[in-house]
Design a protein around this motif. Structure first.
Motif, PDB file in Angstrom:
ATOM      1  N   UNK A 124       1.159  -6.304   5.666  1.00 46.09           N
ATOM      2  CA  UNK A 124       0.741  -6.679   7.127  1.00 46.09           C
ATOM      3  C   UNK A 124       1.240  -7.743   7.793  1.00 46.09           C
ATOM      4  N   UNK A 125       2.280  -8.658   6.804  1.00 44.20           N
ATOM      5  CA  UNK A 125       3.039  -9.676   7.264  1.00 44.20           C
ATOM      6  C   UNK A 125       4.540  -9.044   7.523  1.00 44.20           C
ATOM      7  N   UNK A 126       4.888  -7.935   7.517  1.00 41.58           N
ATOM      8  CA  UNK A 126       6.081  -7.545   7.614  1.00 41.58           C
ATOM      9  C   UNK A 126       6.852  -7.372   6.442  1.00 41.58           C
ATOM     10  N   UNK A 127       6.216  -7.136   5.306  1.00 40.85           N
ATOM     11  CA  UNK A 127       6.832  -6.775   3.863  1.00 40.85           C
ATOM     12  C   UNK A 127       7.236  -5.480   3.855  1.00 40.85           C
ATOM     13  N   UNK A 128       8.250  -5.211   3.216  1.00 43.91           N
ATOM     14  CA  UNK A 128       8.692  -3.673   3.124  1.00 43.91           C
ATOM     15  C   UNK A 128       8.138  -3.081   1.762  1.00 43.91           C
ATOM     16  N   UNK A 129       7.351  -3.808   0.974  1.00 40.78           N
ATOM     17  CA  UNK A 129       6.812  -3.277  -0.323  1.00 40.78           C
ATOM     18  C   UNK A 129       7.763  -3.716  -1.525  1.00 40.78           C
ATOM     19  N   UNK A 130       8.774  -4.212  -1.193  1.00 38.80           N
ATOM     20  CA  UNK A 130       9.627  -4.445  -2.558  1.00 38.80           C
ATOM     21  C   UNK A 130       8.957  -5.638  -3.285  1.00 38.80           C
ATOM     22  N   UNK A 131       8.623  -6.735  -2.412  1.00 39.96           N
ATOM     23  CA  UNK A 131       8.180  -7.948  -3.184  1.00 39.96           C
ATOM     24  C   UNK A 131       6.723  -7.458  -4.113  1.00 39.96           C
ATOM     25  N   UNK A 132       5.841  -6.593  -3.398  1.00 37.06           N
ATOM     26  CA  UNK A 132       4.888  -6.360  -4.048  1.00 37.06           C
ATOM     27  C   UNK A 132       4.907  -5.592  -5.254  1.00 37.06           C
ATOM     28  N   UNK A 133       5.969  -4.681  -5.381  1.00 39.65           N
ATOM     29  CA  UNK A 133       6.106  -4.042  -6.677  1.00 39.65           C
ATOM     30  C   UNK A 133       6.809  -4.739  -7.481  1.00 39.65           C
ATOM     31  N   UNK A 134       7.658  -5.898  -7.013  1.00 40.49           N
ATOM     32  CA  UNK A 134       8.139  -7.081  -8.016  1.00 40.49           C
ATOM     33  C   UNK A 134       7.025  -7.654  -8.920  1.00 40.49           C
ATOM     34  N   UNK A 135       5.857  -7.761  -7.942  1.00 42.85           N
ATOM     35  CA  UNK A 135       4.905  -8.682  -8.348  1.00 42.85           C
ATOM     36  C   UNK A 135       4.187  -7.872  -9.472  1.00 42.85           C
ATOM     37  N   UNK A 136       4.064  -6.718  -9.381  1.00 43.15           N
ATOM     38  CA  UNK A 136       3.335  -5.757 -10.404  1.00 43.15           C
ATOM     39  C   UNK A 136       3.866  -5.815 -11.479  1.00 43.15           C
ATOM     40  N   UNK A 137       5.308  -6.098 -11.783  1.00 42.13           N
ATOM     41  CA  UNK A 137       5.850  -5.856 -13.072  1.00 42.13           C
ATOM     42  C   UNK A 137       5.270  -6.754 -14.099  1.00 42.13           C
ATOM     43  N   UNK A 138       5.233  -6.316 -15.385  1.00 46.56           N
ATOM     44  CA  UNK A 138       5.191  -7.007 -16.577  1.00 46.56           C
ATOM     45  C   UNK A 138       6.249  -7.143 -17.397  1.00 46.56           C
ATOM     46  N   UNK A 139       6.080  -8.208 -18.472  1.00 47.39           N
ATOM     47  CA  UNK A 139       6.887  -8.247 -19.496  1.00 47.39           C
ATOM     48  C   UNK A 139       7.310  -7.183 -20.161  1.00 47.39           C
ATOM     49  N   UNK A 140       8.487  -6.767 -20.239  1.00 50.38           N
ATOM     50  CA  UNK A 140       8.882  -5.777 -21.151  1.00 50.38           C
ATOM     51  C   UNK A 140       9.413  -4.469 -20.277  1.00 50.38           C
ATOM     52  N   UNK A 141       9.012  -4.459 -18.973  1.00 49.95           N
ATOM     53  CA  UNK A 141       9.361  -3.522 -18.089  1.00 49.95           C
ATOM     54  C   UNK A 141      10.666  -3.329 -17.917  1.00 49.95           C
ATOM     55  N   UNK A 142      11.278  -2.373 -17.713  1.00 48.42           N
ATOM     56  CA  UNK A 142      12.799  -2.025 -17.689  1.00 48.42           C
ATOM     57  C   UNK A 142      13.470  -1.921 -15.984  1.00 48.42           C
ATOM     58  N   UNK A 143      14.369  -2.503 -15.656  1.00 50.61           N
ATOM     59  CA  UNK A 143      14.832  -2.613 -14.387  1.00 50.61           C
ATOM     60  C   UNK A 143      16.124  -2.200 -14.453  1.00 50.61           C
ATOM     61  N   UNK A 144      16.927  -1.767 -13.513  1.00 50.36           N
ATOM     62  CA  UNK A 144      18.441  -1.573 -13.101  1.00 50.36           C
ATOM     63  C   UNK A 144      18.653  -2.507 -12.090  1.00 50.36           C
TER      64      UNK A 144
END
Length: 368
Positions: A124-144
């Motif tokens: 609602x503040x103009x975010x595209x969802x990327x930062x929300x998804x980042x904040x849902x990550x946990x230690x051990x999660x894999x990324x490229x």
């Protein structure tokens, strides 16, 4: 850093006409084909980027202020990460496939680890969802991850520096500040602003830099809005060493205020990185035809082709919205394109365009 990094640099002649200088800045913003840095410096490293995919693992997550998480990444194959320079950022490919860009802000003497910081921006503040998804990550999660990329390069300046950071904009500035403060060979000043102290990440690391050498504390100015009010551009610039290079990252209003205050005899060069897409400059209306959708739609003079396309095709991929990542590249079937990106080569521009910045004339037919 924000999800949409962008670096622009221009040397500011001390006797320049202000209107001409601003027109020059806007021209650089619109037309630059590769990351640009026009400097008086005698020493600089080449601007470049690395496109290989690196598999990484989230090794640690901490909180560094209101709504800000810090992610430390390690390589999944236990190898070292590529070397990087202050101001560099990386592309992070999220599990959903979204691609977002974040500044590297850790210590460069640890090649086994990359560190980024992400402020959560609600939809609602103009975010595209990327930062929300980042904040849902946990230690051990894999990324490229891809990079590092140097779209906001830091260049040695003998006269000194003025660093100005707003909120999460401290992320690309922090490595520049560490490097400058450690060398202690040139004068420098940091002005760090934000809504409140609680919203300003890395204040503890700023305090460490302040106490590391005699005189550092007097060079650092932390100005939360709730204590000092809205920062004044003229006051900020008055703190600069004579002939300084000004490096700034933060909200668009802050950057625009500093740009309006230039030229100034204190500032030799202005380098800035935006949080959000720049406004459309000198845009003319045109039309887009989505061949697969069978839809014709207008693109207003003050909006991007990406905005128009997403009105009827909300799943259209995008990331930086500033013409350097290439995520929103689409195939052009017919029509004339005015290319304003900093990503595609002349060969790649034949039959393609980046929707976030490039425009058209008449009707442009897209394979969408």
């Amino acid at each position: 850093m924000s999800e949409t990094p962008r670096g622009v640099g221009v040397r500011v002649p001390p006797t320049a006409d202000p209107n001409r200088t601003m027109r020059t800045l806007d021209t650089l913003v619109r037309r630059v084909a590769i990351p640009v840095a026009l400097r008086t410096s005698r020493s600089r490293h080449p601007i470049g980027q690395v496109d290989r995919d690196l598999r990484a693992v989230v090794s640690r997550i901490t909180v560094a202020g209101e709504g800000v998480k810090v992610f430390e990444l390690s390589r999944a194959d236990c190898k070292q990460f590529p070397w990087w320079f202050p101001g560099a950022h990386i592309d992070v490919v999220l599990p959903s496939g979204k691609v977002r860009q974040y500044s590297l802000n850790g210590r460069r003497d640890n090649p086994n680890q990359w560190r980024i910081a992400v402020r959560r921006i609600p939809l609602e503040a103009g975010g595209g969802g990327g930062s929300i998804e980042m904040h849902e990550l946990e230690v051990g999660d894999a990324l490229v991850v891809r990079g590092p990329r140097e779209a906001f390069p830091f260049v040695f300046n003998e006269a000194g520096y003025l660093f100005v950071a707003g909120g999460i904009g401290i992320t690309p500035i922090l490595p520049m500040l560490r490097r400058t403060a450690r060398r202690n060979r040139v004068p420098w000043t940091l002005v760090y602003t934000g809504r409140t102290r609680d919203s300003m990440p890395f204040l503890d690391e700023i305090a460490e830099i302040a106490g590391a050498r005699p005189g550092n504390a007097e060079r650092i100015h932390v100005w939360p809005d709730d204590e000092y009010g809205t920062p004044d551009a003229a006051k900020i610039i008055s703190l600069a060493p004579a002939g300084a290079a000004l490096y700034t990252c933060g909200p668009t209003p802050m950057i625009d205020a500093l740009r309006r205050a230039i030229p100034d005899p204190q500032i030799d060069a202005l380098h800035y990185e935006r949080f959000s897409p720049p406004p459309v400059v000198a845009g003319k209306p045109f039309r887009i035809r989505l061949e697969r959708e069978g839809v014709d739609l207008p693109v207003r003079a003050d909006e991007t082709a990406l905005t128009a396309v997403r009105r009827v095709h909300p799943g259209q991929a995008y990331s930086c919205q500033q013409g350097f990542c290439g995520t929103c590249k689409v195939r052009v079937l017919e029509g004339t394109v005015e290319h304003r990106d900093r990503k595609l080569t002349d060969y790649e521009r034949e039959g393609h365009m980046l929707l976030c910045v490039s425009r058209g004339s008449g009707t442009v037919v897209l394979d969408v």
